[in-house]
Design a protein around this motif. Structure first.
Motif, short mmCIF file in Angstrom:
data_model
loop_
_atom_site.label_atom_id
_atom_site.label_comp_id
_atom_site.label_asym_id
_atom_site.label_seq_id
_atom_site.Cartn_x
_atom_site.Cartn_y
_atom_site.Cartn_z
N ASP A 179 0.81 -1.22 0.00
CA ASP A 179 0.00 0.00 0.00
C ASP A 179 0.85 1.28 0.00
O ASP A 179 0.39 2.34 -0.42
N LEU A 180 2.09 1.15 0.48
CA LEU A 180 2.98 2.32 0.54
C LEU A 180 3.75 2.54 -0.75
O LEU A 180 4.24 3.65 -1.00
N PHE A 181 3.84 1.50 -1.58
CA PHE A 181 4.75 1.55 -2.72
C PHE A 181 4.07 2.03 -4.00
O PHE A 181 2.91 1.71 -4.27
N ALA A 182 4.84 2.76 -4.82
CA ALA A 182 4.44 2.99 -6.21
C ALA A 182 4.56 1.67 -6.96
O ALA A 182 5.29 0.76 -6.53
N SER A 183 3.86 1.54 -8.07
CA SER A 183 3.87 0.26 -8.80
C SER A 183 5.26 -0.10 -9.29
O SER A 183 5.61 -1.28 -9.37
N ALA B 66 7.85 -5.69 -1.69
CA ALA B 66 7.14 -5.96 -0.44
C ALA B 66 7.51 -7.34 0.10
O ALA B 66 7.78 -7.51 1.30
N THR B 67 7.55 -8.33 -0.77
CA THR B 67 7.91 -9.69 -0.36
C THR B 67 9.36 -9.75 0.11
O THR B 67 9.69 -10.40 1.11
N PHE B 68 10.24 -9.05 -0.60
CA PHE B 68 11.67 -8.98 -0.25
C PHE B 68 11.86 -8.39 1.14
O PHE B 68 12.58 -8.94 1.98
N VAL B 69 11.22 -7.24 1.40
CA VAL B 69 11.37 -6.57 2.69
C VAL B 69 10.78 -7.41 3.82
O VAL B 69 11.37 -7.54 4.91
N ALA B 70 9.63 -8.00 3.57
CA ALA B 70 8.98 -8.81 4.60
C ALA B 70 9.80 -10.05 4.94
O ALA B 70 9.78 -10.53 6.09
N ALA B 71 10.54 -10.56 3.95
CA ALA B 71 11.29 -11.79 4.16
C ALA B 71 12.37 -11.66 5.22
O ALA B 71 12.71 -12.63 5.88
N PHE B 72 12.92 -10.45 5.41
CA PHE B 72 13.98 -10.31 6.41
C PHE B 72 13.50 -9.55 7.65
O PHE B 72 14.31 -9.10 8.47
N SER B 73 12.19 -9.44 7.83
CA SER B 73 11.66 -8.69 8.98
C SER B 73 12.00 -9.35 10.30
O SER B 73 12.15 -8.67 11.33
N GLY B 74 12.16 -10.66 10.30
CA GLY B 74 12.37 -11.36 11.55
C GLY B 74 13.76 -11.22 12.13
O GLY B 74 13.95 -11.34 13.35
#
Length: 292
Positions: free
Chosen positions: A194-198, A224-232
């Motif tokens: 939701d925060l990102f431009a396409s 989004a998937t890339f950033v979420a993947a290293f959130s932990g």
């Protein structure tokens, strides 16, 4: 110290920040810009200063021409750089003089665009747009006739205009960075999208350092998937501080009293357009963490 050298120091000190500002905008690297300033100082010490009618113009000319020479060899060096190359950040909250005259050609997105120009185009553009030098003086510095210099600046503007995006107010850039940090740490893919431009792009400048992506990541879903993947694991044990880098809001990540990452972003009307992760330890020397 002799009176002559006293005078030389006084003249040089009065324009030192401008010389650094020119060299930094030319090279995108603070360490190389400092080397240029030191080289100019050596030339100023050893030249016949009594023959120099306009010391400020003499010093700016020397800084620009030296920067052109360095830039011509820098492109070949960057071909061996591991992963994306980003400008070396400078802390403008600690050093406001860097952007005091005009903030033009200081932001990360613009410095990246300037990489598309030839060294001489870049010099003419920086002198005109960032420092408002008259065309007559720019022509003398880049050693061209004035009409050719005007064409050079015009050509540079046209090259940049095709990719340059309209600036967004500072408060919105900060709001989106804060929202990104929250979504990134929680690993919320939907919130990130939701925060990102396409056509968002994530650049990680690490020159091979651990955890830095070696190629840009493109597109809303992929980033989004890339950033979420290293959130932990990426954010664990790190202190986040707000700073001003290159005249824009940014954050530093500090672990064991060492800044390991500087993060900023560029935004447009459609959201976050670029994420810039600066993780190369050699580029973080001028980034000091500090809460604003």
């Amino acid at each position: 110290m002799s009176d002559g050298l006293d005078d030389a120091v006084a003249v040089f000190s009065a324009v030192r920040r401008r010389l650094f500002g020119i060299a930094y905008r030319m090279l995108g690297t603070a360490s190389e810009a400092e080397d240029i300033v030191q080289d100019v100082w050596v030339r100023w010490q050893t030249c016949d200063r009594s023959a120099v009618r306009d010391p400020a113009a003499f010093l700016a000319t020397a800084a620009t021409r030296l920067s052109i020479n360095v830039l011509q060899s820098a492109h070949s060096r960057r071909e061996t750089y591991i992963g994306p190359w980003l400008p070396e950040p400078v802390n403008t909250s600690d050093d406001p003089a860097l952007g005091a005259e005009r903030g033009e050609a200081l932001g990360f997105a613009m410095l990246l665009l300037l990489e598309k120009l030839t060294p001489t185009e870049r010099a003419a553009y920086v002198l005109r747009e960032a420092f408002d030098y008259p065309y007559e003086q720019i022509a003398q510095i880049v050693q061209l006739k004035e009409p050719a210099t005007r064409q050079l600046v015009s050509r540079a503007r046209k090259k940049l205009a095709t990719e340059r995006r309209a600036p967004v107010v500072s408060a919105e850039q900060r709001r989106l960075l804060a929202a990104f940090l929250q979504a990134a740490q929680s690993g919320d893919v939907t919130a990130l999208e939701d925060l990102f431009a396409s056509d968002v792009v994530s650049y990680s400048d690490g020159n091979g350092v651990k955890l830095a992506a070696r190629i840009p990541v493109n597109g809303r879903s992929r980033v989004a998937t890339f950033v979420a993947a290293f959130s932990g694991h990426f954010w664990a044990g790190k202190t986040i501080d707000w700073v001003e880098l290159n005249g824009q809001h940014a954050v530093t990540l500090t672990e064991a009293r060492t800044v390991t990452t500087a993060l900023t972003l560029t935004v447009g009307d459609d959201g976050i357009q670029q994420l810039m992760w600066m993780m190369n330890p050699d580029k973080l020397g001028r980034v000091s963490a500090g809460v604003d």
